[in-house]
Every structure is written in structure tokens, then in C-alpha cells.
Design a protein around this motif. Structure first.
Motif, PDB file in Angstrom:
ATOM      1  N   GLU A 476      12.393  33.168  45.269  1.00 56.88           N
ATOM      2  CA  GLU A 476      11.953  32.574  44.007  1.00 56.88           C
ATOM      3  C   GLU A 476      12.880  32.902  42.835  1.00 56.88           C
ATOM      4  O   GLU A 476      12.896  32.190  41.832  1.00 56.88           O
ATOM      5  CB  GLU A 476      10.535  33.059  43.677  1.00 56.88           C
ATOM      6  CG  GLU A 476       9.488  32.542  44.654  1.00 56.88           C
ATOM      7  CD  GLU A 476       8.118  33.147  44.397  1.00 56.88           C
ATOM      8  OE1 GLU A 476       7.973  33.901  43.399  1.00 56.88           O
ATOM      9  OE2 GLU A 476       7.199  32.872  45.194  1.00 56.88           O
ATOM     10  N   ALA A 477      13.653  33.962  42.948  1.00 56.16           N
ATOM     11  CA  ALA A 477      14.501  34.410  41.835  1.00 56.16           C
ATOM     12  C   ALA A 477      15.756  33.557  41.727  1.00 56.16           C
ATOM     13  O   ALA A 477      16.219  32.947  42.691  1.00 56.16           O
ATOM     14  CB  ALA A 477      14.887  35.875  42.019  1.00 56.16           C
ATOM     15  N   SER A 478      16.321  33.523  40.541  1.00 65.01           N
ATOM     16  CA  SER A 478      17.590  32.834  40.313  1.00 65.01           C
ATOM     17  C   SER A 478      18.709  33.868  40.274  1.00 65.01           C
ATOM     18  O   SER A 478      18.480  35.074  40.219  1.00 65.01           O
ATOM     19  CB  SER A 478      17.537  32.032  39.011  1.00 65.01           C
ATOM     20  OG  SER A 478      17.231  32.881  37.915  1.00 65.01           O
ATOM     21  N   PHE A 479      19.945  33.379  40.306  1.00 63.63           N
ATOM     22  CA  PHE A 479      21.115  34.246  40.249  1.00 63.63           C
ATOM     23  C   PHE A 479      21.259  34.832  38.837  1.00 63.63           C
ATOM     24  O   PHE A 479      21.017  34.122  37.866  1.00 63.63           O
ATOM     25  CB  PHE A 479      22.365  33.438  40.624  1.00 63.63           C
ATOM     26  CG  PHE A 479      23.630  34.248  40.665  1.00 63.63           C
ATOM     27  CD1 PHE A 479      23.973  34.944  41.814  1.00 63.63           C
ATOM     28  CD2 PHE A 479      24.459  34.336  39.553  1.00 63.63           C
ATOM     29  CE1 PHE A 479      25.142  35.701  41.848  1.00 63.63           C
ATOM     30  CE2 PHE A 479      25.612  35.094  39.582  1.00 63.63           C
ATOM     31  CZ  PHE A 479      25.953  35.779  40.741  1.00 63.63           C
ATOM     32  N   ASN A 482      18.535  37.251  42.301  1.00 67.49           N
ATOM     33  CA  ASN A 482      18.342  37.082  43.748  1.00 67.49           C
ATOM     34  C   ASN A 482      19.414  37.802  44.555  1.00 67.49           C
ATOM     35  O   ASN A 482      19.143  38.341  45.639  1.00 67.49           O
ATOM     36  CB  ASN A 482      18.266  35.599  44.123  1.00 67.49           C
ATOM     37  CG  ASN A 482      19.512  34.815  43.728  1.00 67.49           C
ATOM     38  OD1 ASN A 482      20.388  35.309  43.020  1.00 67.49           O
ATOM     39  ND2 ASN A 482      19.578  33.569  44.171  1.00 67.49           N
TER      40      ASN A 482
END
Length: 530
Positions: A476-479, A482
């Protein structure tokens, strides 16, 4: 203190500088020392920096350029001394042209440097005067002046506020310290109770010896040191390894693009490299011709490119194959051993890129050392390796998140750099993985939190994240969160930094190879935040 000049000392942690700093502070002058960040963090300077702190050491009505030897306007110089004398004279002329108030100091010979060997010209490392035979230059009757370093320092500080020394040369010429070779030897014979065997070296013989020896001494000193090319030198890892290389006296080259050289955010790194005498080669990773030209000049190639360029290291491999002169290649890795990981995206892409470069290096039969340096302390410990905290610069003091029970290994960047440079010419690291696994730096999340609780004097609120929850959060996380979480999954959940033994067939461990290197422990690193 109002009547005392404030003094800025540049080069204050060097051989002469430390005495002058001390004399200045003890004379009540507000004393400032200009030092680089790398000097403050240099373990070899630790005691000196602490001593300065105890003295209250923390622009300028007078400039004292670094000289402290012969009066360079009155010398008969031959190489290599001529180069040094000319440099000092050039600074004098520049100071005068700029109309900067000055005092030049001609302190002649420093006793602590020359008298332990009785000023014997051919004895480089003697720590006691000779007791059997001595060499006398010429007829032995020309006189030298010897001064103890602390005395020189005291005279310099006395001169700071003295109008009689303004725009003058301050000579330190005590009559009782003026000795010819013959006088000096006679004094020592009287003290040691022996008549020494004396050999006389003529002016022509001395000139012949100078001409024969000084280039060869330099060549021999450098011949055993591999010439190292850095690609990716201004990045987080690269700047430390470049510095370690230069300080270890390796001829050090950096491949730099024009855009990097003109980047204002990189100017401080470029200036530091210049001070270290790093040789710049114009080019970049995507210019094959420049790569080949650069690699032809060196023995070892060390890549420290960032994660977005990992796969493009195949360009370096191609250039190394074309030149055929490289005796060791260190590809950019500096993390987990990518042949021993349990990975998920996006870390998997980076791990696969590193593993792919390993296989390409092996297939090309290029001599290599792969470096598994695990987690960098400077990158991860300021946040106490908290997985969800990206930009924290101090450890938490209220609540923490704990992942799994795997153990991580933390290493200060400068220590990793030192181990890498040590390995460059070490046959034991050839075609091996160099692991940096100091026992005192191996911590689970629980261990790390417990250590910090002890230091900060608080019991922190702990929340535990399960493996499945972490995997969900990664998806679910973005760069870049993540990426951080997926690395932590490998390290703290799967234990990939410590869940296998280092076998002699594929690896060696740095702290065992080089036990003389005093590395910074996690415990010591965290003290800066207390």
C-alpha cells in the motif's frame, strides 16, 4: 579578554597547529579553530578535539600564513624543497598584493622533529640520537637553529597583538640554540660519553643523493598502492570511500560529469576531493569512450552508483573487459548479501539488479570483491531504524515500532570505507564477498530499543507489526517508504543479514581480517543523541 585578539587557526589539528592552539588558549586569547566535519569525526583526532574543548577553543586582524621553517626569501633551494619554498614565497607575495596585515614566522628547525635523530640527514625514523657513527654534511660548520615547538607557539601568540611584528618577519633565533653539525655532535659526545665515528658528505655527493633518492622514494611509496577509479563518487557511500582511499595514499581518481562538477549541491564534496588531491576525469557511466579512457589509467575500479543505476553497471563491465588491465572490481552493493535474501518488491528489483551484476562479473572472469556492509549507521540509526519514519533525525522518545525477531548489523559509513580500501590489495579478499559483521553492532529491534531506553532513561510504548501486516503495508505504501519497508522485511523479519554462516569458499569477514581497525559501535554512535 577585551584587549586580547580573537584568533582563527587554520590547520589547528596538525603537528604544529596543536601547539599553537594550546598556547593561544592558555594565553587567554579567544581561540577558534577551523576544522572539517571529517576531522571532528576522525577517531585519530578524538583526544585532540577533546583537549581543545577543555581549553575553551571554539576574522582576523592579522594573518600568519603557514611557514615555520627557513626564511623562504633567503634560501638556496633544490628540489623537492624548492617546490615547498616557492609555494610559501608565493603565498607571501599574494598576502602583500592583497594588502592583508601579516606576520611571517621563520622558526627554523623544530627540535621535536629533528633533534631525536641528532639532525642526521639520512635517518628518517630514528627516535634516539646515534651512539656509534654520524654523518656530517659539508665541513660541518654552517649553523642551524633549533627551537622547541611549544616555544615557537608561545612566540607566535606573543606576536599577535604586538605592533612591532605587524607586516614583519618574526625570526626565532636564540643564540643558545644555534649549532653547526660539528657543535651538535660535540655536545652529544659529551653527553653520551663516546667519541663517534664521523663520515663527511660533500656538497656534490649530497646533491647526487638528493637527485637519486627523492623521486625513487615517492615512486616506491606509491608503487605498492593500487590506483583506484571511483564511479559514483559523490553519492552517500562514494564520498566516504573516496576519502578513505586518498587518506590511505592510493592514487585516487573520480569519474565526474560536467553536470556534477557544476552542481552547487555537490560543491562542498568537490572542494573536499580537491583538498584530498583526488584526480578528476571527465566522463560518465553512459559515455563508453570516457569509461574506457578512465579505466585504462587505474588498477582498481570501485563503483558506488545509486540504486537507480545498479543494472547499468554492465557498462562498467564492458569497459573493463575491453581494457583488460583491471586487477579488481568492486561493484556497487553495500547492503545485504543479495545471494542470501528473502525479498519482496520493490527491494527485490534492487537485489536482482545487484545479483545480475555479480553473475555478469563472474561470467566475464573479472577479478572482484563484493561488499556486504549491511545497514549504514548514519542512514538508519538516527531514526533508531524505525521502519515507518523516513526523515527523522533523532531517535524516538515516546513510542516505537518493532518488526520480527531478525537481527540487523549496523556499520558507520567511514568504517565500511576503511575496510573496503584495506581489501583493495589484499589477496584474501580476491573473488570473495567481504562481509562487515562486527559482533558489537548486531542488534534485533528489541535489542536496539532496549539500548536506547537505557540511554534516554525512558520506557517507550511499543507496537508490534506482524509479518502479514508489514507485507500489506509494503503493497500500500508509495516510494520511498515501500522500499524501506521491503528492506526491513528482509532484515528484521527474515533475518537475512545473520541467518547464514560465512563459508571460506565464498566469503571473509572484515573485522577478523583487520582486527587493528577500531570500528564505531552502535552504542557509541547513539551517544550523540543523548
Amino acid at each position: 579578554m577585551a584587549a586580547k585578539s580573537k584568533i582563527l587557526i587554520i590547520g589547528g589539528t596538525g603537528y604544529i597547529g596543536k601547539f599553537i592552539v594550546e598556547a593561544s588558549a592558555m594565553a587567554g586569547n579567544p581561540t577558534h579553530v577551523l576544522v572539517r566535519g571529517s576531522t571532528l569525526s576522525d577517531p585519530a583526532k578524538f583526544e585532540l578535539i577533546n583537549h581543545f574543548n577543555t581549553l575553551g577553543v571554539m576574522f582576523v586582524s592579522r594573518f600568519f600564513p603557514s611557514e615555520y621553517g627557513n626564511d623562504v626569501d633567503r634560501v638556496h633551494g633544490v628540489e623537492p624543497a624548492r617546490t615547498a619554498f616557492n609555494a610559501k614565497a608565493g603565498i607571501r607575495r599574494a598576502v602583500e598584493a592583497a594588502q592583508i596585515p601579516y606576520t611571517y614566522v621563520s622558526s627554523n628547525f623544530c627540535s621535536g622533529w629533528f633533534l631525536p635523530s641528532l639532525a642526521q640527514s639520512y635517518l628518517l625514523e630514528a627516535t634516539t640520537p646515534p651512539k656509534d657513527k654520524v654523518v656530517i654534511l659539508g665541513d660541518g660548520n654552517f649553523k642551524a637553529i633549533f627551537n622547541v615547538e611549544r616555544d615557537i607557539a608561545t612566540y607566535i601568540i606573543k606576536a599577535v597583538d604586538d605592533p612591532r611584528t605587524l607586516n614583519k618577519i618574526l625570526y626565532v633565533r636564540p643564540l643558545q640554540n644555534t649549532y653547526s653539525y660539528v657543535d651538535l655532535v660535540a655536545l652529544w659526545e659529551q653527553k653520551c660519553g663516546k667519541i663517534l665515528d664521523k663520515s663527511y658528505v660533500s656538497e656534490q655527493q649530497l646533491l647526487n643523493d638528493i637527485q637519486a633518492s627523492w623521486p625513487n622514494i615517492w615512486i616506491k611509496a606509491m608503487a605498492s598502492k593500487s590506483k583506484i577509479l571511483f564511479i559514483g563518487s559523490t553519492g552517500h557511500v562514494g564520498k566516504f570511500v573516496v576519502e578513505a582511499s586518498a587518506k590511505a595514499s592510493h592514487p585516487t581518481y573520480a569519474l565526474l560529469s560536467d553536470s556534477t562538477l557544476s552542481d552547487p549541491t555537490k560543491s562542498h564534496i568537490i572542494d573536499h576531493f580537491k583538498s584530498l588531491k583526488v584526480i578528476f576525469i571527465s566522463g560518465d557511466l553512459y559515455n563508453h569512450e570516457s569509461l574506457v579512457m578512465a579505466i585504462k589509467q587505474v588498477d582498481v575500479v570501485i563503483s558506488t552508483v545509486g540504486h537507480n543505476l545498479l543494472a547499468d553497471q554492465d557498462r562498467i563491465i564492458s569497459a573493463i573487459k575491453e581494457t583488460g588491465n583491471v586487477k579488481r572490481f568492486f561493484p556497487s552493493e553495500y547492503g545485504c548479501d543479495v545471494d542470501h535474501v528473502h525479498d519482496v518488491e520493490p527491494a527485490r528489483t534492487a537485489f536482482n539488479a545487484k545479483a545480475g551484476i555479480r553473475r555478469a562479473v563472474e561470467a566475464a572472469q573479472i577479478p572482484y570483491t563484493f561488499v556486504s556492509s549491511n545497514l549504514f549507521s548514519g542512514w538508519f540509526l538516527p531514526s533508531l531504524a524505525q521502519p515507518y519514519l523516513l526523515e527523522v533525525v533523532t531517535p524516538p522518545e515516546d513510542k516505537v515500532t518493532i518488526l520480527g525477531d531478525g537481527k540487523a548489523i549496523f556499520n558507520v559509513e567511514q568504517d565500511v570505507a576503511t575496510y573496503i580500501i584495506k581489501a583493495v590489495d589484499d589477496p584474501r579478499t580476491l573473488n570473495k564477498i567481504l562481509y562487515v559483521r562486527p559482533l558489537q553492532n548486531t542488534y534485533s529491534c528489541v535489542d536496539l530499543v532496549a539500548l536506547w531506553e537505557k540511554k534516554c532513561g525512558k520506557i517507550l510504548d511499543k507496537s508490534y507489526v506482524s509479518e502479514q501486516q508489514l507485507l500489506n503495508d509494503i503493497r500500500e505504501a508509495s516510494f520511498p517508504l515501500n522500499l524501506r519497508l521491503s528492506i526491513f522485511y528482509s532484515v528484521f523479519v527474515k533475518g537475512d543479514q545473520t541467518n547464514f554462516d560465512i563459508e571460506p569458499s565464498f566469503g571473509v569477514e572484515a573485522t577478523k581480517l583487520y582486527p587493528d581497525i577500531e570500528y564505531t559501535t552502535v552504542d557509541e554512535f547513539l551517544n550523540q543523541f543523548v
